[in-house]
Design a protein around this motif. Sequence first.
Motif, PDB file in Angstrom:
ATOM      1  N   LEU A  76      -9.246  -3.268  -4.809  1.00 40.11           N
ATOM      2  CA  LEU A  76      -7.902  -2.884  -5.209  1.00 40.11           C
ATOM      3  C   LEU A  76      -7.325  -3.819  -6.258  1.00 40.11           C
ATOM      4  O   LEU A  76      -6.636  -3.387  -7.176  1.00 40.11           O
ATOM      5  CB  LEU A  76      -6.990  -2.834  -3.990  1.00 40.11           C
ATOM      6  CG  LEU A  76      -7.338  -1.751  -2.967  1.00 40.11           C
ATOM      7  CD1 LEU A  76      -6.493  -1.902  -1.723  1.00 40.11           C
ATOM      8  CD2 LEU A  76      -7.167  -0.366  -3.550  1.00 40.11           C
ATOM      9  N   ARG A 136     -10.155   2.048   4.316  1.00 36.99           N
ATOM     10  CA  ARG A 136      -8.761   2.269   3.926  1.00 36.99           C
ATOM     11  C   ARG A 136      -7.828   1.919   5.080  1.00 36.99           C
ATOM     12  O   ARG A 136      -6.818   1.233   4.896  1.00 36.99           O
ATOM     13  CB  ARG A 136      -8.594   3.740   3.553  1.00 36.99           C
ATOM     14  CG  ARG A 136      -7.366   4.102   2.760  1.00 36.99           C
ATOM     15  CD  ARG A 136      -7.288   5.616   2.551  1.00 36.99           C
ATOM     16  NE  ARG A 136      -8.561   6.205   2.169  1.00 36.99           N
ATOM     17  CZ  ARG A 136      -8.835   7.493   2.229  1.00 36.99           C
ATOM     18  NH1 ARG A 136      -7.922   8.348   2.669  1.00 36.99           N
ATOM     19  NH2 ARG A 136     -10.013   7.948   1.865  1.00 36.99           N
ATOM     20  N   LEU A 164      -1.433   2.802  -6.218  1.00 36.52           N
ATOM     21  CA  LEU A 164      -2.276   2.110  -5.244  1.00 36.52           C
ATOM     22  C   LEU A 164      -2.836   3.092  -4.220  1.00 36.52           C
ATOM     23  O   LEU A 164      -4.003   2.993  -3.822  1.00 36.52           O
ATOM     24  CB  LEU A 164      -1.491   0.999  -4.553  1.00 36.52           C
ATOM     25  CG  LEU A 164      -2.259   0.165  -3.518  1.00 36.52           C
ATOM     26  CD1 LEU A 164      -3.528  -0.425  -4.128  1.00 36.52           C
ATOM     27  CD2 LEU A 164      -1.381  -0.949  -2.972  1.00 36.52           C
ATOM     28  N   GLN A 202      -5.466  -2.763  -9.706  1.00 34.73           N
ATOM     29  CA  GLN A 202      -4.022  -2.894  -9.822  1.00 34.73           C
ATOM     30  C   GLN A 202      -3.565  -3.740 -11.005  1.00 34.73           C
ATOM     31  O   GLN A 202      -2.522  -3.504 -11.589  1.00 34.73           O
ATOM     32  CB  GLN A 202      -3.459  -3.465  -8.524  1.00 34.73           C
ATOM     33  CG  GLN A 202      -3.377  -2.428  -7.424  1.00 34.73           C
ATOM     34  CD  GLN A 202      -2.660  -1.174  -7.868  1.00 34.73           C
ATOM     35  OE1 GLN A 202      -3.310  -0.182  -8.206  1.00 34.73           O
ATOM     36  NE2 GLN A 202      -1.365  -1.178  -7.890  1.00 34.73           N
ATOM     37  N   VAL A 233      -5.809   4.650  -5.624  1.00 32.98           N
ATOM     38  CA  VAL A 233      -6.983   3.787  -5.564  1.00 32.98           C
ATOM     39  C   VAL A 233      -7.523   3.737  -4.134  1.00 32.98           C
ATOM     40  O   VAL A 233      -8.740   3.757  -3.920  1.00 32.98           O
ATOM     41  CB  VAL A 233      -6.649   2.364  -6.063  1.00 32.98           C
ATOM     42  CG1 VAL A 233      -7.863   1.456  -5.949  1.00 32.98           C
ATOM     43  CG2 VAL A 233      -6.173   2.410  -7.509  1.00 32.98           C
ATOM     44  N   LEU A 234      -6.631   3.676  -3.152  1.00 34.43           N
ATOM     45  CA  LEU A 234      -7.062   3.669  -1.754  1.00 34.43           C
ATOM     46  C   LEU A 234      -7.909   4.902  -1.431  1.00 34.43           C
ATOM     47  O   LEU A 234      -8.823   4.850  -0.608  1.00 34.43           O
ATOM     48  CB  LEU A 234      -5.842   3.633  -0.829  1.00 34.43           C
ATOM     49  CG  LEU A 234      -5.216   2.275  -0.534  1.00 34.43           C
ATOM     50  CD1 LEU A 234      -3.924   2.454   0.260  1.00 34.43           C
ATOM     51  CD2 LEU A 234      -6.177   1.383   0.226  1.00 34.43           C
ATOM     52  N   ALA A 283       0.818  -1.212   0.000  1.00 34.98           N
ATOM     53  CA  ALA A 283       0.000   0.000   0.000  1.00 34.98           C
ATOM     54  C   ALA A 283       0.848   1.257   0.000  1.00 34.98           C
ATOM     55  O   ALA A 283       0.570   2.220   0.714  1.00 34.98           O
ATOM     56  CB  ALA A 283      -0.961   0.001   1.193  1.00 34.98           C
TER      57      ALA A 283
END
Length: 308
Positions: free
Chosen positions: A167, A129, A117, A171, A120-121, A112
């Motif tokens: 996620l 999160r 990423l 990804q 996206v979080l 993370a």
Amino acid sequence: MYAETIRVEGDLHEAVTVFVKLRPRLFGIAYRVLGSAVEAEDVVQEVWLRWQHTDRTVVVSPTAFLSSATTRLAINVAQSARVRRETYIGPWLPEPIDTSIDPQAGAERAEALELALLLVLEKLPPTERAAYVLREAFDYSYPEIAQILGLSPVNVRKIVSRARKHLSEDQRDSVDAAEHRRLLDAFVTAARHGDVASLEALLAPDAVSLSDGNGMRGAARVPVIGRARVANLSTAHPRFWPTVEVERVEANGRGGVLLYRDGRASTFMTVAATHRGIHQVMWVFSPGKIAALLRSRAQTREAALSSY
């Protein structure tokens, strides 16, 4: 009275020792939840103030106490930050941090941390999160996360599972660090030479270019989508590349470049890639975020010097 003063000073010395040891982890948690090094530093500073004024004699586990305080504060900041970012002009990108010495940035593993990423979080609710970060980056158990977030272990499992699914869909099997650097270097070389054909060969069909400038002139205010458009944008200013110096850097565990104009760092750029090619090009023009990266690099150099 003198003995009492010595005891208090000794207690504070122990508090400092404990906090300094855990500080990288606390920063790592806050940074992953917030995507901002500046905000993460503010959270860690607030936790330190609370730690000083806590009755530490009743704290069973300093690690649990400090991790919990950091996570809860970061969630609160993330909730208010979401409102602020709705008024941000153009795409918002996380603040890059230098990881050339410690690619894990305070985590047991470098999870993370990549900019793509973290972006996206940002789409997840702050609590979701935080649960993902604590589990995937710091290996907290489900009961520990449940206690930190005030939820049941069953709910935490569901939250983390939902976050993983979300996620993983975004990804799409990222390439390893070596291949990432190769693709980034090839992209920069092609862009500097205005080689649109080579750029298109490096890009995935659905490639997108994101420019974070918060309304700065020259920064695209909307995402640029599609292989041909991204390639053309990257070479659209023939006077841009000849006027900048390129420095290879490492940020968030991946390769990146800092672009200097007139001796001053003005832009950070990196990419996200899979076996299909580069699917995301990220440009950070925002002066505040560039300054945060430079501070991070300075801290990294200081840490390296102090280790000798």
